[in-house]
Scaffold this motif. Structure first.
Motif, PDB file in Angstrom:
ATOM      1  N   GLN A 118       0.826  -1.210   0.000  1.00 35.14           N
ATOM      2  CA  GLN A 118       0.000   0.000   0.000  1.00 35.14           C
ATOM      3  C   GLN A 118       0.860   1.260   0.000  1.00 35.14           C
ATOM      4  O   GLN A 118       0.544   2.239  -0.687  1.00 35.14           O
ATOM      5  CB  GLN A 118      -0.926  -0.005   1.220  1.00 35.14           C
ATOM      6  CG  GLN A 118      -1.981  -1.102   1.184  1.00 35.14           C
ATOM      7  CD  GLN A 118      -2.814  -1.137   2.445  1.00 35.14           C
ATOM      8  OE1 GLN A 118      -2.610  -0.341   3.349  1.00 35.14           O
ATOM      9  NE2 GLN A 118      -3.747  -2.074   2.515  1.00 35.14           N
ATOM     10  N   THR A 121       2.265   1.770  -3.438  1.00 35.38           N
ATOM     11  CA  THR A 121       1.228   2.290  -4.335  1.00 35.38           C
ATOM     12  C   THR A 121       0.962   3.763  -4.065  1.00 35.38           C
ATOM     13  O   THR A 121       0.811   4.568  -4.997  1.00 35.38           O
ATOM     14  CB  THR A 121      -0.072   1.484  -4.156  1.00 35.38           C
ATOM     15  OG1 THR A 121       0.201   0.098  -4.399  1.00 35.38           O
ATOM     16  CG2 THR A 121      -1.136   1.970  -5.126  1.00 35.38           C
ATOM     17  N   ASP A 124       3.720   5.894  -5.469  1.00 31.43           N
ATOM     18  CA  ASP A 124       3.578   6.040  -6.928  1.00 31.43           C
ATOM     19  C   ASP A 124       2.481   7.049  -7.272  1.00 31.43           C
ATOM     20  O   ASP A 124       2.635   7.861  -8.196  1.00 31.43           O
ATOM     21  CB  ASP A 124       3.247   4.675  -7.549  1.00 31.43           C
ATOM     22  CG  ASP A 124       4.421   3.710  -7.438  1.00 31.43           C
ATOM     23  OD1 ASP A 124       5.566   4.182  -7.283  1.00 31.43           O
ATOM     24  OD2 ASP A 124       4.187   2.486  -7.501  1.00 31.43           O
ATOM     25  N   GLU A 125       1.363   6.979  -6.531  1.00 31.73           N
ATOM     26  CA  GLU A 125       0.276   7.918  -6.796  1.00 31.73           C
ATOM     27  C   GLU A 125       0.714   9.354  -6.499  1.00 31.73           C
ATOM     28  O   GLU A 125       0.359  10.282  -7.234  1.00 31.73           O
ATOM     29  CB  GLU A 125      -0.944   7.551  -5.951  1.00 31.73           C
ATOM     30  CG  GLU A 125      -1.607   6.238  -6.377  1.00 31.73           C
ATOM     31  CD  GLU A 125      -2.767   5.869  -5.490  1.00 31.73           C
ATOM     32  OE1 GLU A 125      -2.980   6.576  -4.475  1.00 31.73           O
ATOM     33  OE2 GLU A 125      -3.473   4.899  -5.807  1.00 31.73           O
TER      34      GLU A 125
END
Length: 244
Positions: A118, A121, A124-125
C-alpha cells in the motif's frame, strides 16, 4: 482458538488416563504381581480348604514382602505417571506457545507486506500527482507568458462563413441568401425593426422566416416577442459593417 481447544482436550484425555487413584493402581499391581496365586485359586480343581492350606504353606513367609512390594511399585508408578503427565503437559504447552508465536510472526509479516504494498502504491500515486501538478504549472506559466490577442472581426467572419455554409445546405439556398442580404440591408437602415416587419415586408416571406429561424439556432439573433425589435449578437452586428 480451535488449536487451543484441541490441545486442552488432548491434555485432559492424557491426564484422565494417567491420574488413577492410588487404590486402583495398588490393586492392579497387586493382581499382576500375585498372578500365580490368583491363577492357582481360579483354575486349580482342589477344594477350597485345600487351596487355602496350600496358599498358607507356600506363600505365608512372603505375605509382607508381596504386600510391601506392591505398595512400593504403586508409589513408583504414581510418581512416574505424575512426572510423565507433567512433562507431556509442559511439552504440549511449549509446542502450543511456539506455534502461536510462529503464527503471530506470520501474521505480522503478512501485515507488513500488505502495508509495504500500500505504501509503494501511495508513493507512486503521489509521484504521479506531482508530475501532473508540475505539468499544470508549466502550462499555466506558458499561458501566462503568451499574449492572448482575440480578433473579434475574425470571429465574426468565421460565424458569417458558417452561416453561409449552413444556408447552402438548404434546398432554397438562393432565396435564403437573397433574404439574408435583404435582412442586413434593412437592419442597416433601421436596427430596431421587429420580426413581424421582416416577415410581412420581405420578398420571400417563407424563406425570411426560415432564415430568422436559422439565425436564432446559431444564436446570432434573438427575436423574442414577434412584435419587438430583433436583438443581435456581436457577430451579427459586424455583419452589418461587412461589404456583403
Amino acid at each position: 482458538m480451535d488449536e487451543e481447544k484441541v490441545l486442552q482436550n488432548i491434555t485432559t484425555s492424557i491426564s484422565d488416563k494417567l491420574k488413577r487413584p492410588i487404590i486402583v493402581t495398588y490393586v492392579s499391581v497387586l493382581i499382576i504381581y500375585n498372578w500365580d496365586v490368583i491363577f492357582y485359586l481360579l483354575f486349580e480343581n482342589d477344594s477350597a480348604i485345600a487351596k487355602i492350606d496350600y496358599v498358607k504353606i507356600q506363600y505365608s513367609p512372603m505375605y509382607l514382602e508381596r504386600i510391601l512390594t506392591c505398595i512400593l511399585i504403586s508409589i513408583v508408578l504414581i510418581v512416574l505417571f505424575t512426572v510423565l503427565n507433567t512433562f507431556i503437559n509442559f511439552c504440549l504447552k511449549w509446542f502450543y506457545r511456539k506455534d502461536k508465536e510462529i503464527s503471530s510472526e506470520i501474521e505480522k509479516y503478512e501485515k507488513i507486506s500488505a502495508l509495504s504494498g500500500q505504501l509503494s502504491t501511495s508513493i507512486d500515486e503521489v509521484e504521479n500527482l506531482k508530475l501532473k501538478i508540475d505539468n499544470l504549472e508549466n502550462i499555466n506559466k506558458s499561458l501566462g507568458s503568451k499574449k492572448i490577442n482575440l480578433d473579434i472581426k475574425a470571429i465574426s467572419e468565421l460565424d458569417y462563413q458558417r452561416l453561409i455554409e449552413k444556408i447552402q445546405t438548404k434546398s432554397s439556398s438562393e432565396k435564403l441568401l437573397y433574404s439574408l442580404k435583404e435582412l442586413i440591408s434593412r437592419l442597416k437602415q433601421n436596427p430596431n425593426i421587429s420580426k413581424s416587419t421582416f416577415s410581412s415586408g420581405s420578398t420571400y416571406q417563407k424563406e425570411m422566416d426560415n432564415l430568422i429561424q436559422i439565425l436564432e439556432e446559431m444564436n446570432l439573433i434573438s427575436s423574442g416577442n414577434y412584435h419587438l425589435a430583433i436583438k443581435m449578437n456581436t457577430s451579427f452586428k459586424d455583419f452589418l459593417k461587412m461589404d456583403i
